[in-house]
Scaffold this motif. Structure first.
Motif, PDB file in Angstrom:
ATOM      1  N   ASN A   7     -10.925  39.211  90.449  1.00 56.29           N
ATOM      2  CA  ASN A   7     -12.186  38.305  90.418  1.00 56.29           C
ATOM      3  C   ASN A   7     -12.786  38.453  89.059  1.00 56.29           C
ATOM      4  O   ASN A   7     -13.164  39.580  88.605  1.00 56.29           O
ATOM      5  CB  ASN A   7     -13.400  38.982  91.493  1.00 56.29           C
ATOM      6  N   LEU A   8     -12.563  37.571  88.295  1.00 55.59           N
ATOM      7  CA  LEU A   8     -12.967  37.335  86.764  1.00 55.59           C
ATOM      8  C   LEU A   8     -14.321  36.974  86.548  1.00 55.59           C
ATOM      9  O   LEU A   8     -14.746  36.959  85.140  1.00 55.59           O
ATOM     10  CB  LEU A   8     -11.823  36.527  86.014  1.00 55.59           C
ATOM     11  N   ASN A   9     -15.250  36.806  87.537  1.00 58.71           N
ATOM     12  CA  ASN A   9     -16.238  36.451  87.325  1.00 58.71           C
ATOM     13  C   ASN A   9     -17.320  37.341  86.518  1.00 58.71           C
ATOM     14  O   ASN A   9     -18.016  36.975  85.519  1.00 58.71           O
ATOM     15  CB  ASN A   9     -17.265  36.355  88.558  1.00 58.71           C
ATOM     16  N   PRO A  10     -17.025  38.578  86.802  1.00 59.02           N
ATOM     17  CA  PRO A  10     -18.119  39.535  86.117  1.00 59.02           C
ATOM     18  C   PRO A  10     -17.687  39.596  84.342  1.00 59.02           C
ATOM     19  O   PRO A  10     -18.339  39.787  83.591  1.00 59.02           O
ATOM     20  CB  PRO A  10     -17.695  41.021  86.713  1.00 59.02           C
ATOM     21  N   VAL A  11     -16.226  39.465  84.215  1.00 58.05           N
ATOM     22  CA  VAL A  11     -15.516  39.667  82.855  1.00 58.05           C
ATOM     23  C   VAL A  11     -16.076  38.560  81.960  1.00 58.05           C
ATOM     24  O   VAL A  11     -16.412  38.559  81.012  1.00 58.05           O
ATOM     25  CB  VAL A  11     -14.126  39.761  82.771  1.00 58.05           C
TER      26      VAL A  11
END
Length: 262
Positions: A87-91
Motif C-alpha cells: 500500500n503506497l498511499n502513505p508514501v
C-alpha cells in the motif's frame, strides 16, 4: 499471427535471459490491465519464480478487483507464482505533503501521476534486489515506440520488455489464448495514475486501433497530407506524441568533451 509460437518464443526468451543473467525469477507490477496480465502470465509460464506486486495508490475499486482476480487465477494455474500487496498511499501522501504545493500549475496533475509510477518502480526494484528477480516491463509496441505513453524512470524503468514488440491488438490475441480473465480483456485500457476512471483513449485522444494504424502509416513514410477527416486527425495525434516523447525513446544525451579541451 502464429499466437502459440509467439507465446513459446517469448517464454523461452525470458527463461534464457534470466538464466544467463544469473537471476532467479521475475517481478511484475500487476495493475488489473491487459498488458500486466499478459506479462505476468508469460513470466509464470517460464516455470521460474514470478512475484506479482499490487501497488495501489488511491486506485479505483474495479482496477483493484481485476488485479486480484488475475493474481488469484494465476496462482491456481502456476505453483511458481506468489504475490504481495504494498500500500503506497502513505508514501505518496508523505511525498506530496513534503514538496511545495503547485496546485495552480496545470502540470501538477501530470507530475503527480508520474510520481506514482516512479514510486512503483522503486518498489519493484526493492523486491528485485531482495530476491534476485528481473523487473519485467509491461509496455507494448505502440506505447513504448509509437507514442511514448509511459513514465520515464517509472513504468519505463525495467530490466526486460517481453511484450514491447507486440501491438495492442496482438497483446489481446495472446491474452485470449492464455486465458487472461475476461473482465480484464473487456476493460477499457487505463494507466490508473490519476485515481479516477479516465481511459488511455481519454488521455491520448485516439484508440489503440487508430494509433496502430497511424504507426504503420508513419513507418510507410506517410504524412498528414495523405489523409483527411478522422484519419488525418489521428495521424496528427500520433505524430505529435511521437515527436514530443522522443526523449523517452532515445538514449540519454551525453555531452561529449572535445579532445582539444582534455
Amino acid at each position: 499471427m502464429k499466437t502459440e509460437k509467439i507465446i513459446d518464443h517469448i517464454v523461452n526468451w525470458l527463461k534464457d535471459y534470466a538464466t544467463k543473467s544469473g537471476q532467479t525469477g521475475f517481478v511484475v507490477g500487476v495493475s488489473g490491465g491487459i498488458d500486466s496480465a499478459l506479462t505476468s502470465t508469460l513470466c509464470a509460464k517460464t516455470g521460474m519464480r514470478t512475484l506479482c506486486v499490487e501497488m495501489p495508490i488511491h486506485q479505483s475499486a474495479n482496477q483493484v478487483s481485476r488485479a486480484r482476480e488475475h493474481i488469484n487465477q494465476l496462482k491456481k494455474r502456476f505453483a511458481n507464482v506468489t504475490n504481495v500487496e504494498v500500500n503506497l498511499n502513505p508514501v505518496y501522501e508523505a511525498l506530496i505533503t513534503a514538496v511545495p504545493e503547485e496546485k495552480e500549475d496545470p502540470q501538477s496533475d501530470l507530475a503527480l501521476a508520474n510520481t506514482r509510477a516512479r514510486l512503483r518502480m522503486t518498489t519493484l526494484y526493492y523486491f528485485s534486489g531482495l530476491h534476485r528477480y528481473l523487473v519485467a516491463g509491461t509496455g507494448n509496441k505502440v506505447e513504448d515506440f509509437g507514442v511514448g505513453f509511459y513514465t520515464k524512470y517509472g513504468d519505463g524503468g525495467v530490466d526486460v520488455s517481453p511484450i514491447a514488440d507486440l501491438l495492442k491488438s496482438e497483446v489481446y490475441a495472446l491474452a485470449k489464448a492464455l486465458e487472461v480473465p475476461q473482465s480484464i480483456q473487456e476493460a477499457a485500457p487505463t494507466d490508473g495514475l490519476f485515481g479516477d476512471n479516465r481511459s488511455d483513449e481519454d488521455q491520448l485522444g485516439a484508440s489503440y486501433d487508430e494509433l496502430e494504424w497511424a504507426m504503420k502509416m508513419s513507418e510507410q513514410s506517410k504524412t498528414s497530407d495523405d489523409f483527411s477527416g478522422r484519419k488525418k486527425e489521428v495521424f496528427e495525434i500520433y505524430t505529435r506524441l511521437n515527436t514530443v516523447n522522443q526523449h523517452k525513446m532515445l538514449p540519454i544525451p551525453v555531452c561529449k568533451i572535445p579532445v582539444h579541451l582534455l
